[in-house]
Design a protein around this motif. Structure first.
Motif, PDB file in Angstrom:
ATOM      1  N   ASN A 154     -35.351  26.375 -42.557  1.00  0.00           N
ATOM      2  CA  ASN A 154     -35.647  27.794 -42.425  1.00  0.00           C
ATOM      3  C   ASN A 154     -35.877  28.161 -40.968  1.00  0.00           C
ATOM      4  O   ASN A 154     -35.338  29.147 -40.460  1.00  0.00           O
ATOM      5  N   GLU A 155     -36.663  27.339 -40.285  1.00  0.00           N
ATOM      6  CA  GLU A 155     -36.954  27.585 -38.871  1.00  0.00           C
ATOM      7  C   GLU A 155     -35.676  27.520 -38.047  1.00  0.00           C
ATOM      8  O   GLU A 155     -35.463  28.312 -37.139  1.00  0.00           O
ATOM      9  N   PHE A 156     -34.793  26.570 -38.417  1.00  0.00           N
ATOM     10  CA  PHE A 156     -33.523  26.449 -37.705  1.00  0.00           C
ATOM     11  C   PHE A 156     -32.681  27.719 -37.879  1.00  0.00           C
ATOM     12  O   PHE A 156     -32.075  28.208 -36.934  1.00  0.00           O
ATOM     13  N   ILE A 157     -32.680  28.246 -39.083  1.00  0.00           N
ATOM     14  CA  ILE A 157     -31.909  29.460 -39.347  1.00  0.00           C
ATOM     15  C   ILE A 157     -32.475  30.638 -38.556  1.00  0.00           C
ATOM     16  O   ILE A 157     -31.733  31.418 -37.948  1.00  0.00           O
ATOM     17  N   VAL A 158     -33.808  30.741 -38.541  1.00  0.00           N
ATOM     18  CA  VAL A 158     -34.450  31.809 -37.764  1.00  0.00           C
ATOM     19  C   VAL A 158     -34.065  31.669 -36.297  1.00  0.00           C
ATOM     20  O   VAL A 158     -33.704  32.639 -35.628  1.00  0.00           O
ATOM     21  N   LEU A 159     -34.095  30.425 -35.814  1.00  0.00           N
ATOM     22  CA  LEU A 159     -33.757  30.170 -34.407  1.00  0.00           C
ATOM     23  C   LEU A 159     -32.319  30.580 -34.114  1.00  0.00           C
ATOM     24  O   LEU A 159     -32.037  31.254 -33.123  1.00  0.00           O
ATOM     25  N   LEU A 160     -31.425  30.180 -35.001  1.00  0.00           N
ATOM     26  CA  LEU A 160     -30.005  30.500 -34.835  1.00  0.00           C
ATOM     27  C   LEU A 160     -29.817  32.012 -34.719  1.00  0.00           C
ATOM     28  O   LEU A 160     -29.087  32.503 -33.859  1.00  0.00           O
ATOM     29  N   LYS A 161     -30.505  32.752 -35.555  1.00  0.00           N
ATOM     30  CA  LYS A 161     -30.345  34.207 -35.541  1.00  0.00           C
ATOM     31  C   LYS A 161     -31.076  34.838 -34.359  1.00  0.00           C
ATOM     32  O   LYS A 161     -30.635  35.852 -33.831  1.00  0.00           O
ATOM     33  N   ASP A 162     -32.172  34.207 -33.937  1.00  0.00           N
ATOM     34  CA  ASP A 162     -32.924  34.754 -32.802  1.00  0.00           C
ATOM     35  C   ASP A 162     -32.173  34.609 -31.482  1.00  0.00           C
ATOM     36  O   ASP A 162     -32.521  35.262 -30.498  1.00  0.00           O
ATOM     37  N   THR A 163     -31.138  33.747 -31.473  1.00  0.00           N
ATOM     38  CA  THR A 163     -30.367  33.653 -30.228  1.00  0.00           C
ATOM     39  C   THR A 163     -29.748  35.000 -29.886  1.00  0.00           C
ATOM     40  O   THR A 163     -29.444  35.275 -28.741  1.00  0.00           O
TER      41      THR A 163
END
Lengths: 253, 241
Positions: A184-193
């Motif tokens: 989940n955190e990885f997905i948030v990070l990916l989108k926060d780029t």
């Protein structure tokens, strides 16, 4: 049929219908002037930023979680003063990062701390990594804390040291438990780029916006951007599901 | 073998153990009984420092367990412990559960540890479960493996913390059987239990604990047939029916 010829034929129409109009918008956002190339240029930057931020985030997260957990699990009467100081630093870090918006952190780093830097993409990646580290740390710490204390006790009662018990007993189980949250955190990070475009990091949104300023038609470029993120996330979720199924082996009855 | 002097343990304001003095001799089978909340589990867990005593000293074979500088891992390698909830490592096979500690503490090589595991598993009748995961076992099987896991370290002393309390009734017997055999082999044992039959049959000394004190101690036949302390009489009248 050739996309350009199709576009020209629709353009010649007096009253294009909804679909014809949509196609024309899409054409301008994708095929015209080979614009589709710039999305993929942005996409590669997005992936590059994600990987760097993820690496920084995981390293920071593991370090902070280790310090915080080791500090909390010290035997009474054996407090290490050095660990106490490092623990306090870690707590301040987590508090500040979690207590301020990502966007503001990016602006501080991009416009103030590294105002003269030309590598804005890298500055963005660094900021994202530092931000992600705080969340990853709390996820890992939560995983380590949530494990039945009996597991640690069993390891220690056999005469295994703290680190050995952590390595062979606690961490493998905690890792399995936190995998969904980490994903989940990885997905948030990916989108926060996508946020690094505010400090002119050159990822997908940056290029989509550039196209909008030329065509004055925001719908298609941003929909394309959204679709690209969605595909990335779907691919990643699928990989994560595979990994989770593999780790669930020891649960079989 | 174990010498306990003036042992006290408090959780906050709650005094769980109040100034206990005990000595456990080699070969003894000490059975600790008492109502819940009497401090018996805490006492057992203090012996290998899973709980840190508030006051007092514990000495094991000349080593001061309660000394902050003591090498607690070395000491624990010689004290096996069996838990109420088994605490097998679910991420490893049974064999790995048993061999992890002997190999990592350099007590044995992997091959020797594997042989030890096989021999011990055979002794408790579970040799075919070596490659199973804990989730595939029944409670009684898990607890027998937990005992084997502790024995693989070749401990001088075994601590049992209510080893049968989490088991279905029909599985209690198989675990007690293993413990009885262990007792017959001369292992020094400290057992916290509610199995009065086991206490009477296997125990060489019974301690009755209540409110953080050892209220009465003696041979099983004295404790069960001629209890002196009124609290013990009341306790026995409730558990023996």
């Amino acid at each position: 049929m050739d996309p350009t010829a199709l576009y020209e034929s629709f353009k010649a129409l007096q009253n294009p219908n909804f679909f014809q109009d949509a196609y024309m918008q899409f054409y301008k956002a994708w095929f015209a002037e080979d614009r589709w190339l710039t999305y993929f240029k942005g996409l590669s930057t997005t992936l590059y930023v994600t990987v760097i931020a993820l690496a920084i985030g995981v390293v920071l997260g593991v370090l902070v979680a280790t310090v915080r957990t080791a500090h909390d699990q010290q035997r009474p009467g054996r407090h290490n003063p050095f660990l106490g100081i490092v623990n306090a630093v870690c707590r301040v870090y987590v508090t500040i990062i979690r207590g301020t918006p990502m966007m503001v952190q990016l602006m501080i780093m991009g416009f103030a701390v590294f105002a003269t830097s030309r590598e804005k993409t890298l500055v963005g990646a660094l900021t994202l990594g530092i931000n992600s580290g705080a969340y990853v740390a709390e996820i890992i710490r939560g995983g380590l804390m949530s494990l039945d204390p009996g597991q640690m006790e069993a390891g220690r009662s056999l005469g295994l040291g703290y680190l050995d018990t952590m390595r062979f007993v606690v961490i493998p189980q905690a890792f399995k438990a936190i995998l969904p949250s980490l994903g989940n955190e990885f997905i948030v990070l990916l989108k926060d780029t996508s946020l690094i475009s505010v400090v002119s990091g050159k990822e997908i949104v940056y290029f989509a916006r550039a196209i909008v300023t030329k065509t004055y038609e925001p719908m298609a470029p941003y929909l394309i951007t959204a679709a690209m993120y969605l595909v990335l996330v779907l691919i990643f979720s699928w990989l994560q599901g595979k990994l989770e199924r593999r780790l669930r082996q020891s649960d079989r009855r | 073998m174990i010498d306990v002097k003036h042992l006290s343990k408090a959780f906050g304001d709650n005094l769980v153990l109040d100034n206990i003095d005990q000595h456990i001799y080699p070969g003894e089978k000490v059975v600790i009984i008492g109502p819940s909340g009497s401090g018996k589990s805490t006492f057992l867990r203090c012996l290998n420092l899973l709980e840190t005593p508030t006051a007092g000293t514990i000495t094991f074979d000349g080593a001061v367990v309660t000394d902050p500088k003591a090498d607690i891992d070395k000491i624990r390698q010689q004290m096996g412990m069996v838990f109420q909830h088994f605490n097998l490592f679910p991420n490893m096979t049974v064999r790995k559960n048993i061999t992890l500690a002997p190999v990592r503490t350099k007590l044995m090589g992997q091959a020797e540890a594997d042989d030890t595991a096989t021999a011990l598993l055979k002794r408790v009748g579970l040799e075919e479960k070596a490659d199973a995961y804990p989730a595939q076992l029944s409670g009684g099987q898990k607890q027998r493996i937990a005992i084997v896991r502790a024995l693989a370290m070749k401990p001088k002393l075994m601590l049992f913390d209510e080893p049968t309390s989490a088991l279905d009734p029909e599985m209690v017997g198989e675990v007690l059987e293993v413990m009885k055999e262990l007792a017959q082999d001369g292992m020094t044992m400290v057992v916290v239990t509610h199995e009065m039959g086991f206490a009477r049959e296997v125990g060489s000394r019974v301690l009755f604990m209540d409110e953080g004190h050892v209220m009465e101690e003696g041979k099983p036949e004295d404790i069960f047939s001629r209890p002196q302390n009124p609290r013990l009489q009341e306790f026995l009248s409730k558990v023996l029916h």
